[in-house]
Design a protein around this motif. Structure first.
Motif, PDB file in Angstrom:
ATOM      1  N   MET A   1       0.817  -1.093   0.066  1.00  0.00           N
ATOM      2  CA  MET A   1       0.082  -0.004  -0.129  1.00  0.00           C
ATOM      3  C   MET A   1       0.813   1.149   0.023  1.00  0.00           C
ATOM      4  SD  MET A   1      -1.950   1.682   2.997  1.00  0.00           S
ATOM      5  CE  MET A   1      -0.549   2.860   3.120  1.00  0.00           C
ATOM      6  N   ARG A   2       0.430   2.214  -1.057  1.00  0.00           N
ATOM      7  CA  ARG A   2       1.281   3.513  -0.962  1.00  0.00           C
ATOM      8  C   ARG A   2       0.293   4.587  -1.034  1.00  0.00           C
ATOM      9  NH1 ARG A   2       4.331   7.054  -4.207  1.00  0.00           N
ATOM     10  NH2 ARG A   2       6.487   7.145  -3.322  1.00  0.00           N
ATOM     11  N   THR A   3       0.478   5.633  -0.463  1.00  0.00           N
ATOM     12  CA  THR A   3      -0.159   6.573  -0.644  1.00  0.00           C
ATOM     13  C   THR A   3       0.580   8.125  -0.613  1.00  0.00           C
ATOM     14  OG1 THR A   3      -0.867   7.279   1.836  1.00  0.00           O
ATOM     15  CG2 THR A   3      -2.420   6.000   0.492  1.00  0.00           C
ATOM     16  N   LEU A   4       0.089   8.921  -1.408  1.00  0.00           N
ATOM     17  CA  LEU A   4       1.106  10.291  -1.598  1.00  0.00           C
ATOM     18  C   LEU A   4      -0.350  11.386  -1.432  1.00  0.00           C
ATOM     19  CD1 LEU A   4       3.454  12.012  -2.344  1.00  0.00           C
ATOM     20  CD2 LEU A   4       2.474  11.622  -4.869  1.00  0.00           C
ATOM     21  N   ASN A   5       0.175  12.498  -0.550  1.00  0.00           N
ATOM     22  CA  ASN A   5      -0.539  13.404  -0.283  1.00  0.00           C
ATOM     23  C   ASN A   5       0.440  14.913  -0.671  1.00  0.00           C
ATOM     24  OD1 ASN A   5      -1.632  11.436   1.518  1.00  0.00           O
ATOM     25  ND2 ASN A   5      -3.536  12.703   1.321  1.00  0.00           N
ATOM     26  N   GLU A   6       0.067  15.812  -1.200  1.00  0.00           N
ATOM     27  CA  GLU A   6       0.641  16.962  -1.396  1.00  0.00           C
ATOM     28  C   GLU A   6       0.048  18.052  -1.193  1.00  0.00           C
ATOM     29  OE1 GLU A   6       3.923  15.982  -4.741  1.00  0.00           O
ATOM     30  OE2 GLU A   6       1.784  15.332  -5.573  1.00  0.00           O
ATOM     31  N   ALA A 123      -5.854  -3.631   3.369  1.00  0.00           N
ATOM     32  CA  ALA A 123      -4.888  -2.416   3.673  1.00  0.00           C
ATOM     33  C   ALA A 123      -4.881  -1.228   2.841  1.00  0.00           C
ATOM     34  CB  ALA A 123      -3.452  -2.846   3.963  1.00  0.00           C
ATOM     35  N   GLY A 124      -4.577  -1.793   1.308  1.00  0.00           N
ATOM     36  CA  GLY A 124      -4.565  -0.548   0.314  1.00  0.00           C
ATOM     37  C   GLY A 124      -5.942   0.027  -0.061  1.00  0.00           C
ATOM     38  N   GLY A 125      -7.034  -0.896  -0.037  1.00  0.00           N
ATOM     39  CA  GLY A 125      -8.191  -0.210  -0.321  1.00  0.00           C
ATOM     40  C   GLY A 125      -9.005   0.328   0.640  1.00  0.00           C
ATOM     41  N   PHE A 126      -8.921  -0.124   1.606  1.00  0.00           N
ATOM     42  CA  PHE A 126      -9.762   0.530   2.825  1.00  0.00           C
ATOM     43  C   PHE A 126      -9.029   1.494   3.680  1.00  0.00           C
ATOM     44  CE2 PHE A 126     -12.088   0.191   7.028  1.00  0.00           C
ATOM     45  CZ  PHE A 126     -13.291   0.837   6.633  1.00  0.00           C
ATOM     46  N   ILE A 127      -8.097   0.546   4.217  1.00  0.00           N
ATOM     47  CA  ILE A 127      -7.229   1.680   5.487  1.00  0.00           C
ATOM     48  C   ILE A 127      -6.259   2.634   4.605  1.00  0.00           C
ATOM     49  CG2 ILE A 127      -5.382   1.369   7.043  1.00  0.00           C
ATOM     50  CD1 ILE A 127      -6.428  -1.498   7.880  1.00  0.00           C
ATOM     51  N   GLY A 128      -5.764   2.378   3.441  1.00  0.00           N
ATOM     52  CA  GLY A 128      -5.100   3.361   2.817  1.00  0.00           C
ATOM     53  C   GLY A 128      -5.688   4.514   2.294  1.00  0.00           C
ATOM     54  N   HIS A 129      -6.813   4.216   1.725  1.00  0.00           N
ATOM     55  CA  HIS A 129      -7.531   5.214   1.156  1.00  0.00           C
ATOM     56  C   HIS A 129      -8.646   6.037   1.806  1.00  0.00           C
ATOM     57  CE1 HIS A 129      -9.490   7.714  -1.976  1.00  0.00           C
ATOM     58  NE2 HIS A 129     -10.629   7.320  -1.752  1.00  0.00           N
ATOM     59  N   VAL A 130      -9.315   5.164   2.726  1.00  0.00           N
ATOM     60  CA  VAL A 130     -10.323   5.619   3.401  1.00  0.00           C
ATOM     61  C   VAL A 130      -9.999   6.359   4.846  1.00  0.00           C
ATOM     62  CG1 VAL A 130     -12.451   5.147   4.818  1.00  0.00           C
ATOM     63  CG2 VAL A 130     -12.149   3.872   2.571  1.00  0.00           C
ATOM     64  N   PHE A 131      -8.785   5.708   5.299  1.00  0.00           N
ATOM     65  CA  PHE A 131      -8.152   6.369   6.624  1.00  0.00           C
ATOM     66  C   PHE A 131      -6.863   7.045   6.410  1.00  0.00           C
ATOM     67  CE2 PHE A 131     -11.141   3.261   8.229  1.00  0.00           C
ATOM     68  CZ  PHE A 131     -11.448   3.957   9.334  1.00  0.00           C
ATOM     69  N   VAL A 132      -5.785   6.451   5.844  1.00  0.00           N
ATOM     70  CA  VAL A 132      -4.617   7.102   5.799  1.00  0.00           C
ATOM     71  C   VAL A 132      -4.579   8.379   4.915  1.00  0.00           C
ATOM     72  CG1 VAL A 132      -2.048   6.707   5.123  1.00  0.00           C
ATOM     73  CG2 VAL A 132      -3.390   5.025   6.318  1.00  0.00           C
ATOM     74  N   HIS A 133      -4.997   8.100   3.768  1.00  0.00           N
ATOM     75  CA  HIS A 133      -5.158   9.303   2.705  1.00  0.00           C
ATOM     76  C   HIS A 133      -5.795  10.429   3.081  1.00  0.00           C
ATOM     77  CE1 HIS A 133      -5.528  11.331  -1.080  1.00  0.00           C
ATOM     78  NE2 HIS A 133      -4.346  10.860  -1.326  1.00  0.00           N
ATOM     79  N   HIS A 134      -7.077  10.102   3.531  1.00  0.00           N
ATOM     80  CA  HIS A 134      -8.116  11.186   4.191  1.00  0.00           C
ATOM     81  C   HIS A 134      -7.364  11.740   5.501  1.00  0.00           C
ATOM     82  CE1 HIS A 134     -11.899  12.953   4.706  1.00  0.00           C
ATOM     83  NE2 HIS A 134     -11.780  12.958   6.007  1.00  0.00           N
ATOM     84  N   ILE A 135      -6.920  11.324   6.341  1.00  0.00           N
ATOM     85  CA  ILE A 135      -6.525  12.013   7.380  1.00  0.00           C
ATOM     86  C   ILE A 135      -5.200  12.664   7.152  1.00  0.00           C
ATOM     87  CG2 ILE A 135      -5.156  11.641   9.787  1.00  0.00           C
ATOM     88  CD1 ILE A 135      -7.009   9.012  10.056  1.00  0.00           C
ATOM     89  N   ALA A 136      -4.453  12.206   6.243  1.00  0.00           N
ATOM     90  CA  ALA A 136      -3.095  12.934   5.845  1.00  0.00           C
ATOM     91  C   ALA A 136      -3.489  14.322   5.117  1.00  0.00           C
ATOM     92  CB  ALA A 136      -2.278  11.990   4.912  1.00  0.00           C
ATOM     93  N   ASP A 137      -4.682  14.118   4.311  1.00  0.00           N
ATOM     94  CA  ASP A 137      -5.078  15.339   3.623  1.00  0.00           C
ATOM     95  C   ASP A 137      -5.851  16.466   4.553  1.00  0.00           C
ATOM     96  OD1 ASP A 137      -4.842  15.228   0.872  1.00  0.00           O
ATOM     97  OD2 ASP A 137      -6.847  14.548   0.578  1.00  0.00           O
ATOM     98  N   GLN A 138      -6.220  15.817   5.513  1.00  0.00           N
ATOM     99  CA  GLN A 138      -6.759  16.757   6.915  1.00  0.00           C
ATOM    100  C   GLN A 138      -5.738  17.206   7.364  1.00  0.00           C
ATOM    101  OE1 GLN A 138      -9.388  14.090   8.760  1.00  0.00           O
ATOM    102  NE2 GLN A 138     -10.965  15.859   9.089  1.00  0.00           N
TER     103      GLN A 138
END
Length: 157
Positions: A1-6, A123-138
């Motif tokens: 799983m990899r997410t990127l927020n900028e 991990a990738g679909g649910f935790i990665g996108h729904v939680f990790v990416h969203h919280i990092a954006d916030q």
């Protein structure tokens, strides 16, 4: 799983870096952070930190928490975390800050989780996108608001 927020933040890298590094102040500056505690070490070089936030859904806040090691490299404009406890144990996080003009900083947050204990798909679909990416954006949006508000108040103040 990899997410990127900028995000681009209007402010010199020194100021933006300090807002990113001072995680102990995040509960005051970011409404989705519930608590941050330094368990060992410090926020200048390295330590072990406990962080707790909530993922906001329409009618509820889902609590999340983790414990991480934290390494600060001011010269390189990097802050690195490794989750050592919690659902995301083993996740690697890197904040990269780069001066982008005389008073603008580009901030990126990269989360990588190579061996999630609960399955790659979840991990990738649910935790990665729904939680990790969203919280990092916030988190980036909140740091942008806090940093730019402080700088504007200093100019007008």
């Amino acid at each position: 799983m990899r997410t990127l927020n900028e995000m681009e933040i209007n402010g010199p890298i020194e100021t933006v870096f300090d807002y990113a590094r001072r995680i102990d102040l995040w509960p005051e500056r970011l409404e989705h952070y519930r608590k941050v505690r330094v368990l060992e070490g410090d926020l200048e070089t390295r330590g072990v930190v406990e962080m707790a936030a909530h993922r906001q859904f329409e009618r509820m806040n889902w609590p999340v928490w983790w414990i991480s090691t934290m390494e600060v490299d001011r010269e390189a404009g990097r802050i690195r975390y490794r989750h050592i406890r919690g659902v995301t144990k083993g996740m690697e996080v890197e904040w990269r800050l780069v001066q982008d003009g005389p008073s603008r900083t580009h901030v990126s947050i990269i989360h990588e989780w190579k061996q999630p204990p609960i399955g790659r798909r979840m991990a990738g679909g649910f935790i990665g996108h729904v939680f990790v990416h969203h919280i990092a954006d916030q988190t980036l949006a909140g740091l942008k608001l806090a940093t730019e508000s402080r700088l504007e108040a200093a100019v007008n103040g």
